[in-house]
Design an enzyme around this catalytic site. Structure first.
Site, PDB file in Angstrom:
ATOM      1  N   ALA A 114       0.778  -1.466  -0.077  1.00  0.00           N
ATOM      2  CA  ALA A 114       0.022  -0.135  -0.013  1.00  0.00           C
ATOM      3  C   ALA A 114       0.591   1.191   0.056  1.00  0.00           C
ATOM      4  O   ALA A 114       2.121   1.241   0.268  1.00  0.00           O
ATOM      5  CB  ALA A 114      -1.216  -0.028   1.406  1.00  0.00           C
ATOM      6  N   GLY A 138      -0.561  -4.855   1.122  1.00  0.00           N
ATOM      7  CA  GLY A 138      -1.951  -5.046   0.098  1.00  0.00           C
ATOM      8  C   GLY A 138      -2.205  -5.752  -1.153  1.00  0.00           C
ATOM      9  O   GLY A 138      -3.367  -6.364  -2.103  1.00  0.00           O
ATOM     10  N   GLU A 150      -2.720  -9.521  -0.645  1.00  0.00           N
ATOM     11  CA  GLU A 150      -4.184  -9.414  -0.256  1.00  0.00           C
ATOM     12  C   GLU A 150      -4.158  -9.728  -1.588  1.00  0.00           C
ATOM     13  O   GLU A 150      -5.692 -10.051  -1.413  1.00  0.00           O
ATOM     14  CB  GLU A 150      -4.219  -8.565   0.626  1.00  0.00           C
ATOM     15  CG  GLU A 150      -3.807  -8.837   1.527  1.00  0.00           C
ATOM     16  CD  GLU A 150      -3.968  -7.363   3.302  1.00  0.00           C
ATOM     17  OE1 GLU A 150      -3.498  -7.267   4.072  1.00  0.00           O
ATOM     18  OE2 GLU A 150      -3.333  -6.082   3.089  1.00  0.00           O
ATOM     19  N   GLU A 168       3.655  -6.541   6.733  1.00  0.00           N
ATOM     20  CA  GLU A 168       3.325  -5.315   8.202  1.00  0.00           C
ATOM     21  C   GLU A 168       3.795  -4.797   9.396  1.00  0.00           C
ATOM     22  O   GLU A 168       4.126  -3.582   9.905  1.00  0.00           O
ATOM     23  CB  GLU A 168       1.622  -5.034   8.135  1.00  0.00           C
ATOM     24  CG  GLU A 168       0.561  -5.315   6.513  1.00  0.00           C
ATOM     25  CD  GLU A 168       0.676  -6.426   5.371  1.00  0.00           C
ATOM     26  OE1 GLU A 168       0.271  -6.150   4.237  1.00  0.00           O
ATOM     27  OE2 GLU A 168       1.271  -6.567   6.273  1.00  0.00           O
TER      28      GLU A 168
END
Length: 259
Positions: free
Chosen positions: A65, A111, A114, A134
């Protein structure tokens, strides 16, 4: 039409390419919105039978992200970010009726992994690296990573990947069951397209029902077996079922109307 992604549609195949090479295709708010719109557009287009999502270049699928967007967020802001992102893109893709193949062409981190895990299955180049880093930033995966990774690789492996914040290579991902196939960078999209062409020969109506039934077993309060029975029964009322069974009995290839 799009700033951060590019979209192609040819021969019943939709392709979405995340195109922010200077940011290693990192996901920001605008990119998530554009991805939602592209997936929704393809899913509503009856000519599109399979969607492939990939990243531009050879370095990254999506390298995470865009941290600059949320570095100063409050607790409430962080919760809203995860909730909106899951609804708009990650859960949306996972429950899409059109099959989605993630072609992981490089780094798939945070992300990015994900998003790949939200796809119905994954193929990877032998240069790909995957991870959920993360916790090294003082946060946890917020776009479904803590839920989908254990479903795919098992609780122990998922815990190790999340807690170490480390990366695994494509072959280890294959061993874990995180990806279905590993190939060279140049053969990645051709392989995804080959698998897509095999999917396209089948009933789109039945495939939508199958996706719904498979996903049901991962939803709280829903009995997957009951959902399968319901979806199985509904197939008997479709034109695709009539065509599929008739073609089988007549010993010819089915020409499914998609109804």
């Amino acid at each position: 039409m799009y700033t951060n992604i590019s979209v192609e549609h040819q021969n019943n195949l939709g392709r979405i390419t995340i195109n922010r090479p200077s940011k290693l295709n990192a996901l920001n708010k605008d990119t998530i919105q554009e991805l939602h719109e592209a997936f929704k557009f393809f899913d509503e287009n009856l000519e599109v039978k399979v969607i492939i999502v990939t990243g531009s270049g050879e370095k990254a699928f999506v390298a995470g992200a865009d941290i600059k967007e949320f570095a100063d967020f409050s607790v409430a802001d962080g919760g809203k970010l995860a909730k909106k992102g899951q609804e708009l893109l990650f859960d949306f893709v996972a429950n899409l009726g059109t099959p989605v193949i993630a072609a992981i062409n490089g780094f798939a981190l945070g992300g990015g992994l994900e998003l790949a895990m939200a796809a119905h299955f994954r193929v990877a180049s032998d240069t790909a690296k995957m991870g959920l880093p993360e916790v090294s930033l003082g946060v946890i995966p917020g776009y479904g990573g803590t839920q989908r990774l254990p479903q795919l690789v098992g609780k122990g492996r998922a815990m190790e990947m999340i807690m170490t914040a480390g990366m695994i290579d494509a072959n280890q991902a294959l061993q874990y069951g995180l990806v279905n196939h590993v190939t060279t960078q140049e053969d990645l999209l051709p392989l995804a397209e080959k698998i897509a062409s095999r999917i396209m020969k089948n009933s789109t109506v039945a495939i939508r029902a199958a996706i719904k039934a498979v996903n049901a077993s991962y939803e709280d309060g829903i009995n997957g077996f009951d959902m399968e029975v319901e979806a199985f029964g509904s197939c008997f009322g479709t034109e695709d079922f009539k065509e599929g069974t008739t073609a089988f009995l007549e010993k010819r290839k089915a020409d499914f109307p998609g109804k």
